[in-house]
Write an enzyme that holds these catalytic residues in place. Structure first.
Site, PDB file in Angstrom:
ATOM      1  N   GLY A  12       0.786  -1.245   0.000  1.00 41.20           N
ATOM      2  CA  GLY A  12       0.000   0.000   0.000  1.00 41.20           C
ATOM      3  C   GLY A  12       0.807   1.277   0.000  1.00 41.20           C
ATOM      4  O   GLY A  12       0.298   2.324   0.423  1.00 41.20           O
ATOM      5  N   LYS A  91      -5.949  -8.726  -8.327  1.00 38.02           N
ATOM      6  CA  LYS A  91      -7.023  -9.535  -8.930  1.00 38.02           C
ATOM      7  C   LYS A  91      -7.608  -8.825 -10.138  1.00 38.02           C
ATOM      8  O   LYS A  91      -7.522  -7.603 -10.259  1.00 38.02           O
ATOM      9  CB  LYS A  91      -8.150  -9.770  -7.904  1.00 38.02           C
ATOM     10  CG  LYS A  91      -7.682 -10.483  -6.670  1.00 38.02           C
ATOM     11  CD  LYS A  91      -7.237 -11.899  -6.978  1.00 38.02           C
ATOM     12  CE  LYS A  91      -6.706 -12.550  -5.720  1.00 38.02           C
ATOM     13  NZ  LYS A  91      -5.923 -13.736  -5.960  1.00 38.02           N
ATOM     14  N   ASN A 107      -5.001   2.409 -13.037  1.00 40.66           N
ATOM     15  CA  ASN A 107      -4.028   1.452 -12.493  1.00 40.66           C
ATOM     16  C   ASN A 107      -2.619   1.999 -12.689  1.00 40.66           C
ATOM     17  O   ASN A 107      -2.377   2.820 -13.571  1.00 40.66           O
ATOM     18  CB  ASN A 107      -4.157   0.101 -13.211  1.00 40.66           C
ATOM     19  CG  ASN A 107      -3.249  -0.955 -12.608  1.00 40.66           C
ATOM     20  OD1 ASN A 107      -3.076  -1.029 -11.380  1.00 40.66           O
ATOM     21  ND2 ASN A 107      -2.642  -1.771 -13.453  1.00 40.66           N
ATOM     22  N   HIS A 109       1.369   0.613 -13.256  1.00 38.47           N
ATOM     23  CA  HIS A 109       2.163  -0.572 -13.579  1.00 38.47           C
ATOM     24  C   HIS A 109       3.639  -0.187 -13.506  1.00 38.47           C
ATOM     25  O   HIS A 109       4.038   0.851 -14.039  1.00 38.47           O
ATOM     26  CB  HIS A 109       1.794  -1.083 -14.977  1.00 38.47           C
ATOM     27  CG  HIS A 109       2.494  -2.358 -15.322  1.00 38.47           C
ATOM     28  ND1 HIS A 109       2.108  -3.580 -14.813  1.00 38.47           N
ATOM     29  CD2 HIS A 109       3.586  -2.591 -16.095  1.00 38.47           C
ATOM     30  CE1 HIS A 109       2.927  -4.521 -15.265  1.00 38.47           C
ATOM     31  NE2 HIS A 109       3.829  -3.944 -16.038  1.00 38.47           N
TER      32      HIS A 109
END
Ligand code: GRF
Length: 208
Positions: A12, A91, A107, A109
């Protein structure tokens, strides 16, 4: 102000970086909940310490991805989430959630997509593959999420030089520093600047 839900499966640190920017008033957002698939995620401790509602929703508790998706949507609706921010979430986001939050799921990456991405490419596996490839740069990609792993429209990227990296651990460290800079900045831009998506391209209104 935008209501955002954070999804995290582990440590996190990106969640923390984003939350700190929000607290300093640099991103006009409220974190309405943290959702994790992993009851042991460190990210949950940070949410508890900061009084952010947290929900552990493991996909394997549901008979189908569809039921999992419905439960996620129930929680997101109850918490009034307008955006979903994935911060180390491992997930797959079920299709019904992708549809409902079209172009409002982000997101990060830890490599320069479209290289070194896709199913199974996460964490140290990415940095190991980059190291093995002999690439002289890697970096960070922030992208919108569609139904394929790591393939949604790219919003922002930052390159880092690997000239001084002797192994995947050093790559990971350098890339993570860049993540903590790029993710909050990009999120702010997404939440405050109009944009459209054409094919896999994100076009901000200021650039039109
Ligand atoms: C980061 O490297 C991120 O790019 C990837 O997963 C990692 C999560 O790290 N998606 P953290 O949990 O935010 O510390």
């Amino acid at each position: 102000m935008r209501n955002i839900a954070i999804f995290a499966s582990g440590r996190g640190s990106n969640f923390k970086a984003i939350f700190q920017h929000i607290q300093r008033g640099e991103i006009p957002a409220t974190v309405v909940c943290l959702i994790s698939d992993n009851p042991g995620a460190k990210a949950l401790d940070f949410a508890v310490a900061n009084r952010i509602p947290q929900f552990v929703i493991p996909p394997k508790a549901f008979a189908t991805p569809r039921e999992f998706g419905r439960e996620l949507l129930n929680v997101l609706t109850r918490q009034r989430a307008e955006w979903i921010v994935l911060a180390g979430y491992l997930k797959k986001i079920p299709d019904e959630v992708v549809r409902r939050y079209r172009n409002r799921i982000v997101n990060i990456h830890p490599a320069l997509l479209p290289a070194f991405g896709g199913k199974g490419m996460y964490g140290m596996r990415v940095h190991q593959a980059v190291f093995n490839s002999g690439a002289r740069i890697s970096g960070v990609t922030v992208h919108l999420v569609n139904s394929e792993y790591d393939a949604g429209p790219i919003v922002a990227q930052e390159a880092v030089s690997l000239e001084d990296c002797a192994g995947p651990e050093q790559i990971a460290e350098k890339v993570l520093e860049a993540e903590h800079r790029l993710y909050p900045r990009t999120l702010k831009k997404l939440l405050t600047t109009g944009f459209s998506v054409m094919g896999n391209r994100v076009i901000f209104e200021e650039n039109k």
